[in-house]
Motif scaffolding. Sequence first.
Motif, PDB file in Angstrom:
ATOM      1  N   GLN A 192       0.832  -1.201   0.000  1.00  0.00           N
ATOM      2  CA  GLN A 192       0.000   0.000   0.000  1.00  0.00           C
ATOM      3  C   GLN A 192       0.871   1.258   0.000  1.00  0.00           C
ATOM      4  O   GLN A 192       0.598   2.220  -0.708  1.00  0.00           O
ATOM      5  CB  GLN A 192      -0.936   0.003   1.213  1.00  0.00           C
ATOM      6  N   ARG A 193       1.945   1.236   0.780  1.00  0.00           N
ATOM      7  CA  ARG A 193       2.861   2.387   0.837  1.00  0.00           C
ATOM      8  C   ARG A 193       3.527   2.605  -0.529  1.00  0.00           C
ATOM      9  O   ARG A 193       3.687   3.743  -0.972  1.00  0.00           O
ATOM     10  CB  ARG A 193       3.915   2.162   1.918  1.00  0.00           C
ATOM     11  N   GLU A 243       1.072   4.354  -2.661  1.00  0.00           N
ATOM     12  CA  GLU A 243       0.960   5.766  -2.293  1.00  0.00           C
ATOM     13  C   GLU A 243       2.107   6.588  -2.864  1.00  0.00           C
ATOM     14  O   GLU A 243       1.939   7.756  -3.203  1.00  0.00           O
ATOM     15  CB  GLU A 243       0.942   5.906  -0.768  1.00  0.00           C
ATOM     16  N   ASN A 278       3.532   5.990  -5.662  1.00  0.00           N
ATOM     17  CA  ASN A 278       3.472   5.838  -7.124  1.00  0.00           C
ATOM     18  C   ASN A 278       4.692   5.098  -7.677  1.00  0.00           C
ATOM     19  O   ASN A 278       5.229   5.461  -8.725  1.00  0.00           O
ATOM     20  CB  ASN A 278       3.330   7.196  -7.817  1.00  0.00           C
ATOM     21  N   TRP A 330       8.408   0.087   1.979  1.00  0.00           N
ATOM     22  CA  TRP A 330       7.626  -0.277   0.805  1.00  0.00           C
ATOM     23  C   TRP A 330       8.239  -1.491   0.110  1.00  0.00           C
ATOM     24  O   TRP A 330       9.384  -1.846   0.360  1.00  0.00           O
ATOM     25  CB  TRP A 330       7.498   0.886  -0.180  1.00  0.00           C
TER      26      TRP A 330
END
Length: 169
Positions: free
Chosen positions: A63-64, A67, A69, A147
């Motif tokens: 998810q990170r 976020e 991109n 990430w």
Amino acid sequence: MSTTPVTPWYKQFWPWFLLGLLMTSVTVSTTMLVIAVRSADGMVQEDYYEHGRAINMILAKQQRAAELNLAGDLRIDDQTGDITLDLAGDDRPERLILKLLFPTRDDRDQAFTLEHVRDGRYVGQAEERLAYRWYLQLQPDQETPEWRLSGEATFPADEAIVLAPGGPG
């Protein structure tokens, strides 16, 4: 009265056939037992409970990455072993760790360090030629990376391998 002589049991076919079946089953069973005892099952997780709890952390890392991109195009030259990664997104650390995970045998897993050279391009070196199917994980070289990108590839690969936040692995 019949005068045909009765042959002893050990000269007849059926007792030897039945004993042969029995000995074959004992031999095969013993062989299977030896194989089962000597070879470990690499697919079984000993710490399956801890592994299950770690799934939420993996999802948070993916998810990170989404976020931020983050996405990557990975190429591994089959002849020279040169690893080239073009990373797009908002976080570009100086060093990344690329893990290649073999689907069935964890003793074949490999990890490579990729160094940042310019504008989101990272380079590294594979020591041996890669073959077969692998799961790929890319994350920063930190104690607790925030990430992770994932992907899947079959080597040798002619096309760039896409690493994305929600990929396999």
